[in-house]
Design a protein around this motif. Structure first.
Motif, mmCIF file in Angstrom:
data_model
loop_
_atom_site.group_PDB
_atom_site.id
_atom_site.type_symbol
_atom_site.label_atom_id
_atom_site.label_comp_id
_atom_site.label_asym_id
_atom_site.label_seq_id
_atom_site.Cartn_x
_atom_site.Cartn_y
_atom_site.Cartn_z
ATOM 1 N N PHE A 119 6.792 -10.107 -10.004
ATOM 2 C CA PHE A 119 5.377 -10.429 -10.140
ATOM 3 C C PHE A 119 4.643 -10.158 -8.826
ATOM 4 O O PHE A 119 3.620 -9.476 -8.794
ATOM 5 N N LEU A 120 5.159 -10.691 -7.738
ATOM 6 C CA LEU A 120 4.526 -10.552 -6.432
ATOM 7 C C LEU A 120 4.407 -9.088 -6.020
ATOM 8 O O LEU A 120 3.359 -8.649 -5.543
ATOM 9 N N LEU A 121 5.456 -8.328 -6.223
ATOM 10 C CA LEU A 121 5.449 -6.909 -5.865
ATOM 11 C C LEU A 121 4.374 -6.146 -6.648
ATOM 12 O O LEU A 121 3.544 -5.439 -6.063
ATOM 13 N N LEU A 122 4.378 -6.287 -7.966
ATOM 14 C CA LEU A 122 3.450 -5.527 -8.799
ATOM 15 C C LEU A 122 1.992 -5.940 -8.580
ATOM 16 O O LEU A 122 1.104 -5.089 -8.479
ATOM 17 N N VAL A 123 1.746 -7.225 -8.470
ATOM 18 C CA VAL A 123 0.378 -7.705 -8.260
ATOM 19 C C VAL A 123 -0.137 -7.264 -6.891
ATOM 20 O O VAL A 123 -1.272 -6.800 -6.761
ATOM 21 N N THR A 124 0.705 -7.364 -5.877
ATOM 22 C CA THR A 124 0.295 -6.951 -4.527
ATOM 23 C C THR A 124 0.000 -5.458 -4.489
ATOM 24 O O THR A 124 -0.997 -5.038 -3.885
ATOM 25 N N LEU A 125 0.839 -4.660 -5.128
ATOM 26 C CA LEU A 125 0.594 -3.210 -5.154
ATOM 27 C C LEU A 125 -0.737 -2.883 -5.834
ATOM 28 O O LEU A 125 -1.528 -2.082 -5.322
ATOM 29 N N GLY A 126 -0.980 -3.478 -6.976
ATOM 30 C CA GLY A 126 -2.219 -3.199 -7.705
ATOM 31 C C GLY A 126 -3.456 -3.651 -6.956
ATOM 32 O O GLY A 126 -4.431 -2.899 -6.811
ATOM 33 N N LYS A 127 -3.420 -4.868 -6.447
ATOM 34 C CA LYS A 127 -4.587 -5.401 -5.740
ATOM 35 C C LYS A 127 -4.790 -4.682 -4.404
ATOM 36 O O LYS A 127 -5.920 -4.386 -4.018
ATOM 37 N N GLY A 128 -3.703 -4.381 -3.708
ATOM 38 C CA GLY A 128 -3.804 -3.657 -2.448
ATOM 39 C C GLY A 128 -4.372 -2.265 -2.644
ATOM 40 O O GLY A 128 -5.209 -1.801 -1.851
ATOM 41 N N ALA A 129 -3.958 -1.599 -3.702
ATOM 42 C CA ALA A 129 -4.473 -0.261 -3.995
ATOM 43 C C ALA A 129 -5.965 -0.310 -4.310
ATOM 44 O O ALA A 129 -6.732 0.551 -3.871
#
Length: 142
Positions: A119-129
């Motif tokens: 969850f943390l990995l995918l959410v961080t990638l999406g929001k960071g992008a």
């Protein structure tokens, strides 16, 4: 200057919870005022991701109360949310930044017990992008 970064962190956090808010306007305003893009990106991404983590945790704890009479979500609604989430899988968390659907998506992920690390990995990638793209576009337009 530090107050600007903290304000953006807080704005990003609130915007990621189920409360209606937005952090993009503040991000762009601070960028235009000469704040460092890397620190803006970091503050916005961390705050927004942490807010989504709160949603995940609330979703995880939510089912403890499903037998209560005041519980606001019916079994049918829970089942429908699970079917929708499973249709697209955990990868849909890359879209947690989307307005309207993103915040409930993170809550559903907690309810369905998506592994927190994933969850943390995918959410961080999406929001960071998303924040990186906003800063890049703002820089191109100014």
């Amino acid at each position: 200057m530090l107050l600007g970064y903290f304000s953006l962190f807080a704005s990003g956090f609130i915007a990621a919870t189920l409360l209606p808010a937005s952090s993009e306007v503040l991000l762009l305003a601070l960028a235009q005022q000469g704040y460092k893009p890397l620190w803006l990106w970091l503050a916005a991404t961390c705050g927004n991701t942490l807010g989504s983590c709160v949603n995940w945790y609330l979703g995880k704890e939510l089912l403890r109360f499903q037998h209560k009479r005041w519980f606001p979500i019916s079994q049918a609604q829970l089942a429908k949310a699970e079917i929708q989430f499973n249709r697209y899988g955990s990868w849909s968390l890359l879209l947690a930044w989307l307005p309207i659907v993103g915040d409930p998506l993170t809550l559903v992920a907690g309810t369905l017990r998506v592994r927190f690390g994933l969850f943390l990995l995918l959410v961080t990638l999406g929001k960071g992008a998303r924040y990186a793209l906003l800063l890049f576009l703002a820089r191109q337009l100014w």
